[in-house]
Motif scaffolding. Sequence first.
Motif, mmCIF file in Angstrom:
data_model
loop_
_atom_site.group_PDB
_atom_site.id
_atom_site.type_symbol
_atom_site.label_atom_id
_atom_site.label_comp_id
_atom_site.label_asym_id
_atom_site.label_seq_id
_atom_site.Cartn_x
_atom_site.Cartn_y
_atom_site.Cartn_z
ATOM 1 N N TYR A 305 19.020 65.872 -78.772
ATOM 2 C CA TYR A 305 17.560 65.875 -78.707
ATOM 3 C C TYR A 305 17.073 67.155 -78.031
ATOM 4 O O TYR A 305 17.782 67.732 -77.192
ATOM 5 C CB TYR A 305 17.048 64.673 -77.906
ATOM 6 C CG TYR A 305 17.307 63.333 -78.565
ATOM 7 C CD1 TYR A 305 16.326 62.736 -79.355
ATOM 8 C CD2 TYR A 305 18.523 62.673 -78.390
ATOM 9 C CE1 TYR A 305 16.560 61.498 -79.958
ATOM 10 C CE2 TYR A 305 18.761 61.444 -78.989
ATOM 11 C CZ TYR A 305 17.777 60.871 -79.781
ATOM 12 O OH TYR A 305 18.009 59.654 -80.381
ATOM 13 N N LYS A 308 11.595 67.419 -75.762
ATOM 14 C CA LYS A 308 10.423 66.613 -76.111
ATOM 15 C C LYS A 308 10.827 65.262 -76.688
ATOM 16 O O LYS A 308 9.967 64.487 -77.123
ATOM 17 C CB LYS A 308 9.544 67.375 -77.100
ATOM 18 C CG LYS A 308 8.942 68.662 -76.535
ATOM 19 C CD LYS A 308 8.076 69.357 -77.586
ATOM 20 C CE LYS A 308 7.472 70.640 -77.014
ATOM 21 N NZ LYS A 308 6.637 71.352 -78.035
ATOM 22 N N GLY A 309 12.121 65.004 -76.714
ATOM 23 C CA GLY A 309 12.609 63.726 -77.212
ATOM 24 C C GLY A 309 12.764 63.676 -78.715
ATOM 25 O O GLY A 309 12.914 62.602 -79.286
ATOM 26 N N PRO A 339 15.553 62.789 -72.171
ATOM 27 C CA PRO A 339 14.143 63.082 -71.883
ATOM 28 C C PRO A 339 13.228 61.993 -72.417
ATOM 29 O O PRO A 339 13.638 61.171 -73.245
ATOM 30 C CB PRO A 339 13.906 64.414 -72.601
ATOM 31 C CG PRO A 339 14.939 64.458 -73.670
ATOM 32 C CD PRO A 339 16.139 63.752 -73.120
ATOM 33 N N PRO A 340 11.972 61.956 -71.957
ATOM 34 C CA PRO A 340 11.008 60.977 -72.457
ATOM 35 C C PRO A 340 10.883 61.072 -73.980
ATOM 36 O O PRO A 340 10.949 62.161 -74.555
ATOM 37 C CB PRO A 340 9.696 61.385 -71.765
ATOM 38 C CG PRO A 340 10.137 62.106 -70.535
ATOM 39 C CD PRO A 340 11.393 62.825 -70.905
ATOM 40 N N GLY A 341 10.721 59.920 -74.602
ATOM 41 C CA GLY A 341 10.557 59.878 -76.047
ATOM 42 C C GLY A 341 11.818 59.552 -76.817
ATOM 43 O O GLY A 341 11.759 59.240 -78.010
ATOM 44 N N SER A 343 14.927 57.334 -78.072
ATOM 45 C CA SER A 343 14.942 55.925 -78.465
ATOM 46 C C SER A 343 15.615 55.027 -77.430
ATOM 47 O O SER A 343 16.482 55.461 -76.657
ATOM 48 C CB SER A 343 15.663 55.757 -79.802
ATOM 49 O OG SER A 343 17.031 56.110 -79.681
ATOM 50 N N GLN A 344 15.215 53.752 -77.470
ATOM 51 C CA GLN A 344 15.753 52.755 -76.553
ATOM 52 C C GLN A 344 17.269 52.642 -76.661
ATOM 53 O O GLN A 344 17.965 52.458 -75.657
ATOM 54 C CB GLN A 344 15.122 51.385 -76.833
ATOM 55 C CG GLN A 344 15.651 50.266 -75.952
ATOM 56 C CD GLN A 344 15.433 48.880 -76.555
ATOM 57 O OE1 GLN A 344 15.327 48.746 -77.768
ATOM 58 N NE2 GLN A 344 15.359 47.861 -75.711
ATOM 59 N N VAL A 347 18.897 55.507 -74.678
ATOM 60 C CA VAL A 347 18.663 55.312 -73.242
ATOM 61 C C VAL A 347 19.562 54.206 -72.711
ATOM 62 O O VAL A 347 20.204 54.342 -71.653
ATOM 63 C CB VAL A 347 17.176 54.985 -72.972
ATOM 64 C CG1 VAL A 347 16.969 54.589 -71.511
ATOM 65 C CG2 VAL A 347 16.289 56.178 -73.328
#
Length: 365
Positions: A305, A308-309, A339-341, A343-344, A347
């Motif tokens: 990624y 910016k995700g 990073p933010p954005g 996918s679950q 993460v």
Amino acid sequence: MGCGGTTLFYPLLITLSVALITYNIIISSNTPLKQGFPSSSSSSSSIIDPVIELPRGGSRIRGSKRRLFHTAVTASDSVYNTWQCRVMYYWFKKIRASSGPGSEMGGFTRILHNGKPDQYMDEIPTFVAQPLPPGTDQGYVVLNRPWAFVQWLQQADIKEDYILMSEPDHLIVKPIPNLAKDGYGAAFPFFYIEPKKYEKVLRKYYPEERGPVTDIDPIGNSPVIVGKEALKKIAPTWMNVSLAMKKDPEADKAFGWVLEMYAYAVSSALHGVSNILHKDFMIQPPWDTGVGDKYIIHYTYGCDYDMKGKLTYGKVGEWRFDKRSYDSTPPPRNLTMPPPGVSQSVVTLVKMVNEATANIPNWGE
């Protein structure tokens, strides 16, 4: 406890190895495999494999008798396989402990197919299997998997009546019920296992008199839940078909790195074991973005990624997690979160790896 009783069974292993390898040499890779296979009366060509939703709301199918399954994982003693097995076993233990008295998750075995014990025998329940004779795998080390299962099924004292075949890069997210039922196995359907597309090649191993090529399910050997007695019959055939396919240039070219998966699918069909196809058995990040009610995260693909995700698959990302980055050394503790954005599923994967490495003693030593 380690359970590498190889000394007692070593003569038996050599005898069986010679017999099975000789059988593979005798059969021609250009003729249908018939010798020693079940009769056509056991074919299940009339059965349609449904793709179904998984049972919800409990650790097992409601109203059914508790049916324990044993989870088995094959592995070498490489750094790459070993750290994955340690992480997987951490989550197996944690999820099984949380699943309550109705759980159908039984024991666990790492089938170590390098022929000798390693330093993790006391950390992970382990059976030591002998590898194939030198050169037999032709550099395709996965061929040791069916041979390892043959040895384990013949020699180990397996209490459970069902087996879940899993892999080192599987993380169990929630308690798994026994999804096999009524003589069916339970398996994940892979989009890239296409028996109809490769019918010409597969007819060498699943001849027309056995039934339509669609009897061969679009599965590999993992994740699969299957009856122990059925697997005892399937495993030797799986090994021989794998070896025969590898010797067959046409099959080897057609199937490539998934050859052994096709071999299991063929062998299961040859023994009349059809599978209920569970599309929600597992997810594969980064393509599957949510975890939902799935049971397993399979981290076979790299996750790349930008900051910016945004997924940059095919290009090394500014942030990445790829198991292949850790082929010679385990991943460090406390990997940087995505990073933010992102996918679950990704993460959750990184969180689970971090929790395991933080709690496994002597990690990275």
